[in-house]
Design a protein around this motif. Structure first.
Motif, PDB file in Angstrom:
ATOM      1  N   UNK A  89      -7.769  -0.835   0.496  1.00 30.61           N
ATOM      2  CA  UNK A  89      -8.494  -0.873   1.796  1.00 30.61           C
ATOM      3  C   UNK A  89      -9.460  -1.836   1.950  1.00 30.61           C
ATOM      4  N   UNK A  90     -10.134  -2.613   0.793  1.00 32.33           N
ATOM      5  CA  UNK A  90     -10.821  -3.648   0.992  1.00 32.33           C
ATOM      6  C   UNK A  90     -10.021  -4.848   1.168  1.00 32.33           C
ATOM      7  N   UNK A  91      -9.121  -4.822   0.713  1.00 31.92           N
ATOM      8  CA  UNK A  91      -7.966  -6.053   0.967  1.00 31.92           C
ATOM      9  C   UNK A  91      -7.496  -6.010   2.565  1.00 31.92           C
ATOM     10  N   UNK A  92      -7.334  -4.869   2.828  1.00 30.37           N
ATOM     11  CA  UNK A  92      -6.828  -4.811   4.138  1.00 30.37           C
ATOM     12  C   UNK A  92      -8.044  -5.018   5.215  1.00 30.37           C
ATOM     13  N   UNK A 147       0.934  -1.198  -0.178  1.00 33.30           N
ATOM     14  CA  UNK A 147       0.036  -0.052  -0.057  1.00 33.30           C
ATOM     15  C   UNK A 147       0.935   1.341  -0.069  1.00 33.30           C
ATOM     16  N   UNK A 148       1.975   1.278   0.719  1.00 33.16           N
ATOM     17  CA  UNK A 148       3.088   2.165   1.147  1.00 33.16           C
ATOM     18  C   UNK A 148       3.522   2.412  -0.584  1.00 33.16           C
ATOM     19  N   UNK A 149       3.757   1.350  -1.273  1.00 32.22           N
ATOM     20  CA  UNK A 149       4.646   1.457  -2.554  1.00 32.22           C
ATOM     21  C   UNK A 149       3.601   2.015  -3.579  1.00 32.22           C
ATOM     22  N   UNK A 150       2.287   1.425  -3.382  1.00 30.73           N
ATOM     23  CA  UNK A 150       1.200   2.145  -4.261  1.00 30.73           C
ATOM     24  C   UNK A 150       1.087   3.767  -4.086  1.00 30.73           C
ATOM     25  N   UNK A 151       1.109   4.490  -2.743  1.00 33.53           N
ATOM     26  CA  UNK A 151       1.230   5.841  -2.698  1.00 33.53           C
ATOM     27  C   UNK A 151       2.548   6.409  -3.345  1.00 33.53           C
ATOM     28  N   UNK A 152       3.435   5.593  -3.441  1.00 36.38           N
ATOM     29  CA  UNK A 152       4.936   6.098  -3.880  1.00 36.38           C
ATOM     30  C   UNK A 152       4.638   6.296  -5.406  1.00 36.38           C
ATOM     31  N   UNK A 153       4.003   5.037  -6.023  1.00 38.96           N
ATOM     32  CA  UNK A 153       3.657   4.990  -7.378  1.00 38.96           C
ATOM     33  C   UNK A 153       2.837   6.344  -7.948  1.00 38.96           C
ATOM     34  N   UNK A 154       1.887   6.410  -7.275  1.00 35.65           N
ATOM     35  CA  UNK A 154       0.912   7.670  -7.661  1.00 35.65           C
ATOM     36  C   UNK A 154       1.757   9.015  -7.427  1.00 35.65           C
ATOM     37  N   UNK A 155       2.540   9.110  -6.451  1.00 38.28           N
ATOM     38  CA  UNK A 155       3.393  10.307  -6.088  1.00 38.28           C
ATOM     39  C   UNK A 155       4.350  10.416  -7.362  1.00 38.28           C
ATOM     40  N   UNK A 158      -6.008   5.851  -9.686  1.00 41.47           N
ATOM     41  CA  UNK A 158      -5.467   5.785  -8.363  1.00 41.47           C
ATOM     42  C   UNK A 158      -6.416   5.639  -7.176  1.00 41.47           C
ATOM     43  N   UNK A 159      -7.899   6.196  -7.335  1.00 37.60           N
ATOM     44  CA  UNK A 159      -8.831   6.036  -6.356  1.00 37.60           C
ATOM     45  C   UNK A 159      -9.342   4.552  -6.439  1.00 37.60           C
ATOM     46  N   UNK A 160      -9.197   4.014  -7.712  1.00 33.25           N
ATOM     47  CA  UNK A 160      -9.801   2.414  -7.438  1.00 33.25           C
ATOM     48  C   UNK A 160      -8.840   1.746  -6.961  1.00 33.25           C
ATOM     49  N   UNK A 161      -7.511   1.891  -7.053  1.00 34.88           N
ATOM     50  CA  UNK A 161      -6.244   1.186  -6.288  1.00 34.88           C
ATOM     51  C   UNK A 161      -6.493   1.205  -4.834  1.00 34.88           C
ATOM     52  N   UNK A 162      -6.600   2.632  -4.650  1.00 37.41           N
ATOM     53  CA  UNK A 162      -6.710   2.793  -2.962  1.00 37.41           C
ATOM     54  C   UNK A 162      -7.770   2.089  -2.521  1.00 37.41           C
TER      55      UNK A 162
END
Length: 220
Positions: free
Chosen positions: A160-163, A43-51, A152-156
């Motif tokens: 969240x659903x997986x967590x 999840x942190x890596x996903x935020x970095x990808x988006x950034x 990005x919104x879909x990925x986030x």
């Protein structure tokens, strides 16, 4: 014979409970490790990808306005951040097909944005000679990147659903573990009570038999 049977049942109950508890404990540790060691870092890596992608978009707009090559440094750095984040996400999420599909969709959209908008715009800029970017090009870039923002919104949301799903599974496993341990303790006490009753009954019978024998010996 009854005492042996009760002791045997107690042993089976304890052994079964121990095995079930061990299996549930192992699964609890597995799900907990998935959350802390895989899902959360992904999840942190996903935020970095988006950034990294946002940095690329900002750099392209800045370069188009200022015509200064320094603005392209974040563009190149953003692509490096993007590639590194994608590798880590793919490694961490394992066989979660939905999360892999989100990464694929973002990568495809990012490649399309760069090929249809970012790179052509960069090629038209003459370093040191700023020029006004026409509104049609600006709107095209905005529309292309808005698609990325939607992804990005879909990925986030999927992260969240997986967590939430993993947390729910962890709670359910812990409840089953508590039930198994509770049932094992309850069965142990029931068997102990039955065993105590049988022992007391046996002792009472032996005592009565001993008294009767003494009386018989006294009479005869």
């Amino acid at each position: 014979g009854w005492q042996k049977l009760v002791l045997s049942v107690m042993g089976i109950v304890v052994l079964s409970g121990a095995i079930g508890g061990a299996v549930l404990m192992s699964r609890t540790d597995g799900v907990s490790d998935e959350i802390t060691d895989q899902l959360q870092p992904a999840r942190v890596a996903a935020y970095q990808l988006q950034a990294g992608l946002r940095d690329q978009e900002t750099a392209v707009r800045g370069y188009a306005i200022a015509a200064d090559r320094q603005f392209l440094e974040p563009y190149a750095a953003g692509q490096g951040t993007e590639a590194d984040a994608v590798r880590r996400i793919r490694k961490l999420v394992g066989d979660r097909a939905g999360l892999i599909a989100d990464v694929d969709a973002i990568e495809s959209a990012a490649a399309g944005w760069r090929s249809s908008y970012a790179q052509p715009l960069i090629d038209t800029v003459v370093p040191g000679h700023p020029a006004v970017v026409d509104s049609r090009t600006t709107e095209l870039g905005k529309d292309e990147f808005d698609r990325l923002r939607a992804l990005f919104d879909v990925q986030n949301t999927h992260f969240e659903q997986a967590r939430s799903a993993d947390n729910a599974e962890l709670i359910a496993i812990r409840k089953w573990r508590d039930r198994v341990l509770g049932a094992m303790v309850g069965a142990f006490f029931v068997m102990a009570f039955i065993l105590g009753t049988l022992v007391r009954s046996a002792v009472t019978r032996l005592s009565l038999l001993h008294i009767l024998r003494r009386r018989r010996s006294t009479l005869f």
